[in-house]
Design a protein around this motif. Structure first.
Motif, short mmCIF file in Angstrom:
data_model
loop_
_atom_site.label_atom_id
_atom_site.label_comp_id
_atom_site.label_asym_id
_atom_site.label_seq_id
_atom_site.Cartn_x
_atom_site.Cartn_y
_atom_site.Cartn_z
N VAL A 77 0.88 -1.17 0.00
CA VAL A 77 0.00 0.00 0.00
C VAL A 77 0.92 1.23 0.00
N VAL A 78 0.80 2.06 -1.04
CA VAL A 78 1.78 3.12 -1.29
C VAL A 78 1.09 4.47 -1.49
N ALA A 79 1.51 5.47 -0.71
CA ALA A 79 0.99 6.83 -0.92
C ALA A 79 1.85 7.53 -1.97
N PHE A 80 1.21 8.35 -2.80
CA PHE A 80 1.94 9.02 -3.89
C PHE A 80 1.34 10.40 -4.16
N PRO A 81 2.18 11.30 -4.71
CA PRO A 81 1.69 12.67 -4.95
C PRO A 81 0.83 12.73 -6.21
N THR A 82 -0.21 13.58 -6.19
CA THR A 82 -0.93 13.90 -7.43
C THR A 82 -1.18 15.41 -7.39
N GLU A 83 -1.72 15.96 -8.46
CA GLU A 83 -1.95 17.40 -8.50
C GLU A 83 -3.14 17.83 -7.63
N THR A 84 -4.03 16.89 -7.28
CA THR A 84 -5.18 17.25 -6.44
C THR A 84 -4.77 17.18 -4.97
N VAL A 85 -4.67 15.95 -4.43
CA VAL A 85 -4.15 15.71 -3.08
C VAL A 85 -3.31 14.43 -3.16
N TYR A 86 -2.59 14.07 -2.10
CA TYR A 86 -1.85 12.80 -2.12
C TYR A 86 -2.85 11.64 -2.14
N GLY A 87 -2.53 10.59 -2.91
CA GLY A 87 -3.39 9.40 -2.97
C GLY A 87 -2.76 8.25 -2.21
N SER B 296 -7.78 16.22 3.87
CA SER B 296 -6.92 15.49 2.93
C SER B 296 -5.47 15.96 3.09
N ALA B 297 -4.53 15.07 2.70
CA ALA B 297 -3.11 15.40 2.82
C ALA B 297 -2.64 16.03 1.52
N THR B 298 -2.07 17.22 1.62
CA THR B 298 -1.59 17.91 0.42
C THR B 298 -0.06 18.04 0.41
N SER B 299 0.59 17.38 1.36
CA SER B 299 2.06 17.36 1.39
C SER B 299 2.48 15.99 1.93
N TRP B 300 3.73 15.60 1.66
CA TRP B 300 4.17 14.29 2.16
C TRP B 300 4.22 14.29 3.69
N GLU B 301 4.50 15.45 4.27
CA GLU B 301 4.55 15.50 5.74
C GLU B 301 3.16 15.20 6.34
N ALA B 302 2.12 15.70 5.68
CA ALA B 302 0.76 15.44 6.18
C ALA B 302 0.40 13.95 6.05
N VAL B 303 0.89 13.30 4.98
CA VAL B 303 0.64 11.86 4.85
C VAL B 303 1.31 11.12 6.01
N MET B 304 2.56 11.49 6.32
CA MET B 304 3.29 10.82 7.41
C MET B 304 2.56 11.01 8.74
N GLU B 305 2.06 12.23 8.95
CA GLU B 305 1.34 12.55 10.18
C GLU B 305 0.18 11.56 10.42
N ASP B 306 -0.53 11.24 9.35
CA ASP B 306 -1.72 10.37 9.48
C ASP B 306 -1.38 8.89 9.36
N LEU B 307 -0.41 8.53 8.51
CA LEU B 307 -0.31 7.13 8.08
C LEU B 307 1.04 6.46 8.33
N ASP B 308 1.98 7.17 8.96
CA ASP B 308 3.28 6.54 9.26
C ASP B 308 3.05 5.30 10.13
N GLY B 309 3.64 4.18 9.73
CA GLY B 309 3.48 2.95 10.49
C GLY B 309 2.23 2.16 10.11
N LYS B 310 1.42 2.72 9.20
CA LYS B 310 0.19 2.02 8.79
C LYS B 310 0.23 1.61 7.31
N ILE B 311 1.20 2.15 6.56
CA ILE B 311 1.29 1.84 5.12
C ILE B 311 2.71 1.40 4.78
#
Ligand code: AMP
Ligand code: MG
Length: 318
Positions: free
Chosen positions: A23-33, A146-161
């Motif tokens: 399960v991989v988070a990745f950047p897009t032009e809208t928000v991170y997916g 929604s997460a609009t930066s990689w830091e925001a993704v880490m905040e929510d999902l670090d250790g879960k993905i």
């Protein structure tokens, strides 16, 4: 279960993790997916769990090119073809009749599938290297902004993905526009950066639906859940309205300067900047102990429609 989340700048490494069932988070032009291959049933289930997403909320399938639409959808209407020709790749999702290759886990049991082809070059390369189309909701914990930066993704999902492909902050900052083209008349299900006016210039008969939280079987299942909400209370206002920033630690985001002083203030030069900054501002406010966020409600046209929609939902008003 806590797992090691690989943080990488390498598209190849991220795609290899996805292709091995990750399960991989990745950047897009809208928000991170937050992506899982639609050919990996276990990964799809882990994705729902990582986000805390209800199983009846379908995922949007992301493609690397317009040519792949036929792999996931069947019998496109003329209107769908016109919208694809004009707006793909870009921040538009079309709901189309699904093709049997798409599992019901992705569509939450529906016979339709949401399809998008992002324009962000990193997303396109990641999807090109993926061994199958990638189902990807926004990369945040369900209900949160929604997460609009990689830091925001880490905040929510670090250790879960399994992995986060690090990229730039999202250029648009608001989720894709969604148009349902699976029925007789095309319907705007969610406003986004592709505006209703732009859509109607191509397909004039597009209509809008009023969806409320109370509706039992809304056309767009995800919209019945609370969304985008920071911990702070959202108060919608016009800048000239009755704002009292001094009562509690308060913040303001909008286009016009507020009359009162605020602990945190974001005055945006354009609706585009407002959209880009909105979710990261919500997160900053939560991290700074803000209790009330005043948000200027823009007018209900152009990009203002999408920002209004997110603000009303964040405020729990629809
Ligand atoms: P997110 O990916 O978190 O931005 O949410 C995706 C949105 O697309 C949710 O509100 C879903 O309900 C909606 N969606 C995805 N697939 C479909 C579909 N087949 N029909 C209607 N809405 C859909
Ligand atoms: Mg979402």
């Amino acid at each position: 279960m806590i797992m090691q989340t690989t943080l990488t700048d390498s598209v190849e490494e991220a795609a290899a993790i996805l292709n091995s069932g990750g399960v991989v988070a990745f950047p897009t032009e809208t928000v991170y997916g937050l992506g899982a291959g639609i050919c990996h049933p276990e990964a799809l289930l882990r994705l729902f769990r990582a986000k805390g997403r209800p199983a009846d909320n379908p995922l949007i399938v992301h493609l690397s090119s317009v040519g792949q639409v036929a792999e996931v959808a069947s019998s496109l209407s003329l209107q769908a073809e016109q919208l694809i020709a004009r707006f793909f790749p870009g921040p538009l999702t079309l709901v189309l009749k699904k093709n049997p290759s798409v599992p019901y886990t992705v569509t939450a049991g529906l016979e339709s599938v949401g399809v998008r082809c992002p324009a962000n070059p990193v997303a396109r390369e990641f999807l090109r290297l993926a061994c199958c189309p990638v189902a990807a909701p926004s990369a945040n914990r369900s209900g949160l902004p929604s997460a609009t930066s990689w830091e925001a993704v880490m905040e929510d999902l670090d250790g879960k993905i399994d992995c986060l492909l690090r990229g730039k902050p999202s250029a648009i900052g608001l989720e894709s526009t969604i148009v349902d083209c699976s029925g007789k008349r095309p319907l705007l299900l969610r406003a986004g950066a592709i505006t209703l006016e732009q859509l109607r210039a191509v397909v004039p008969e597009i209509t809008t639906v009023a969806v409320t939280v109370q509706e039992k079987r809304p056309k767009c299942p995800g919209l019945k859940y609370p969304h985008y909400a920071p911990k702070a209370t959202i108060r919608l206002c016009t800048a000239a309205g009755n704002i009292d920033g001094n009562l509690s630690p308060a913040a303001y985001i909008g286009l016009l300067e507020p009359p009162q002083s605020m602990k945190l203030l974001k005055v945006c030069r354009s609706l585009e900047e407002y959209g880009q900054e909105l979710f990261s501002f919500f997160r900053l406010c939560d991290a700074s102990g803000i209790e009330v966020i005043y948000c200027e409600l823009p007018s209900d046209d152009g990009l203002g429609r999408a920002i209004r929609d997110r603000l009303m939902r964040a405020a729990g008003l629809c």
